[in-house]
Design an enzyme around this catalytic site. Structure first.
Site, PDB file in Angstrom:
ATOM      1  N   HIS A  45      -3.930   7.036   3.560  1.00 19.84           N
ATOM      2  CA  HIS A  45      -4.226   5.733   2.942  1.00 19.84           C
ATOM      3  C   HIS A  45      -5.646   5.315   3.323  1.00 19.84           C
ATOM      4  CE1 HIS A  45      -3.906   1.726   1.512  1.00 19.84           C
ATOM      5  NE2 HIS A  45      -3.700   1.148   2.680  1.00 19.84           N
ATOM      6  N   ASN A  59     -10.265  -0.610   0.108  1.00 18.42           N
ATOM      7  CA  ASN A  59      -8.809  -0.463   0.112  1.00 18.42           C
ATOM      8  C   ASN A  59      -8.271  -0.930  -1.244  1.00 18.42           C
ATOM      9  OD1 ASN A  59      -6.047  -0.673   0.464  1.00 18.42           O
ATOM     10  ND2 ASN A  59      -6.153  -1.748   2.415  1.00 18.42           N
ATOM     11  N   CYS A  97       0.814  -1.230   0.000  1.00 19.04           N
ATOM     12  CA  CYS A  97       0.000   0.000   0.000  1.00 19.04           C
ATOM     13  C   CYS A  97       0.839   1.269   0.000  1.00 19.04           C
ATOM     14  CB  CYS A  97      -0.930   0.006   1.200  1.00 19.04           C
ATOM     15  SG  CYS A  97      -2.064  -1.370   1.192  1.00 19.04           S
TER      16      CYS A  97
END
Ligand code: ACO
Length: 329
Positions: A256, A286, A114
């Site tokens: 994020h 996500n 990520c």
């Protein structure tokens, strides 16, 4: 030699197919209320079965190229940040190079889960400041649905597919990437904490690995949650100090997008006004390396991020990896 690396174009691609929490109720033992309360996610996008990560990345890249008003032949370097590459080799970036006709670039993939896109921006900044390159395409793209165990409610509700792209170019104007701070901690390199156990040289594909569903994402969610809440505020403060700015100077904070509760905890620890925090995890879930760049692109296109604004982006991911950056648009 250019003194700054500016973001001159952004783009994103979200697959059309929407998978809602109610759709998931029909697949695993879960419910809309649990997913909303624990994650803030309402729906996510799912790429068609015949689409690979590069197909999403090419679409996002074309938008970024258009916004930057450049020719694909101007691009010196292509980085695709992903943990769901089309294949181990050739790299996804080479497929993207072919797809956009950027014949003068050199192309490679970057694996930092990520945190990938912020790693990519930091590298692009260094390459441009070194004077060797002028125009770099950085992409965060994932097709997570292909590495999800659709019988595991602990993970299948969390992820979505997307790609986002940025054109980074050298400039003498005092704008662009003002500071970045990236890091990793290999003590947390554990495929069961967050990762995909099989398919690599440790555990090559076999009938057993397929039967045991080891080609899908594994995660100990609660531990990952705590790591995120600790590391993201630290990374944010470090980069603010490096850039010589404070929270009050920031116009838009793009964290994020893994879980709305993580975002709220990070926001509160840093003391951000909720109105300055960009959140789209409800719509897309996500999307790993794509989250921060699809959010930045959306914010620019909505007018929430404008020329001259100061943007803070922070992320963390498997590895453990993390990264933060302060950008003057
Ligand atoms: N639906 C219903 N119940 C569920 C679901 C679900 N989808 N998932 C788990 N549960 C149950 C569990 O089985 C557990 O039941 P039990 O108490 O009977 O054992 C209960 O809900 C609570 O489970 P927890 O795991 O404690 O729930 P938590 O509040 O921690 O939320 C979550 C889980 C959403 C996964 C959270 O821990 C989280 O978001 N973690 C971080 C995830 C993340 O950021 N990942 C980053 C990946 S980045 C990358 O690099 C790919």
């Amino acid at each position: 030699m250019a003194r700054y690396a500016a973001i001159t174009g952004t783009g994103s691609y979200l697959p059309e197919k929407i998978l809602t929490n109610f759709d998931l109720e029909k697949i695993v033992d879960t419910n809309d209320e649990w997913i909303r309360q624990r994650t803030g996610i309402v729906e996510r996008r799912i790429a068609e079965p015949d689409m690979a990560t590069s197909d999403l990345c090419v679409r996002a890249a074309r938008q970024a190229i258009k916004m930057a008003e450049i020719d694909p032949l101007d691009i010196d370097m292509i980085m695709v940040c992903t943990v769901t590459p089309d294949s181990f080799f050739p790299s996804t970036a080479c497929y993207v190079q072919q797809g956009i006709g950027a014949k003068n670039a050199y192309a490679f993939d970057l694996s930092a889960a990520c945190a990938g896109f912020i790693y990519g921006l930091d590298l692009a900044d260094g390459m441009i400041r070194s004077g060797r390159y002028q125009t770099i395409l950085v992409i965060g793209g994932e097709v997570f649905n292909k590495i999800i165990d659709w019988t595991d409610r602990n993970t299948c509700v969390l992820f979505g597919d997307a790609a986002g792209a940025a054109i980074v170019q050298g400039t003498d104007a005092a704008k662009g990437i003002l500071a970045s701070y990236v890091g990793s901690d290999g003590d947390y390199a554990d495929v069961d904490l967050l990762g995909m156990p099989a398919g690599g040289s440790r555990l090559p594909a076999s009938h057993e690995t397929v039967d045991q569903k080891l080609h899908t994402i594994k995660m100990r969610g609660r531990e990952v949650f705590k790591l995120g809440v600790r590391i993201m505020p630290e990374a944010a403060q470090r980069v603010l100090d490096l850039a010589g700015v404070t929270i009050d100077d920031i116009d838009l904070f793009i964290p994020h997008q893994a879980n709305a509760r993580i975002i709220e905890a990070v926001r509160d620890r840093l003391g951000f006004d909720p109105e300055k925090v960009y959140v789209n995890v409800d719509k897309y879930g996500n999307t790993s390396a794509a989250t921060t760049i699809i959010a930045l692109d959306e914010a620019i296109r909505e007018g929430r991020a404008k020329t001259g604004d100061l943007i803070l982006m922070v992320t963390f991911g498997a590895g453990l990896t993390w990264g933060s950056t302060v950008i003057r648009l």
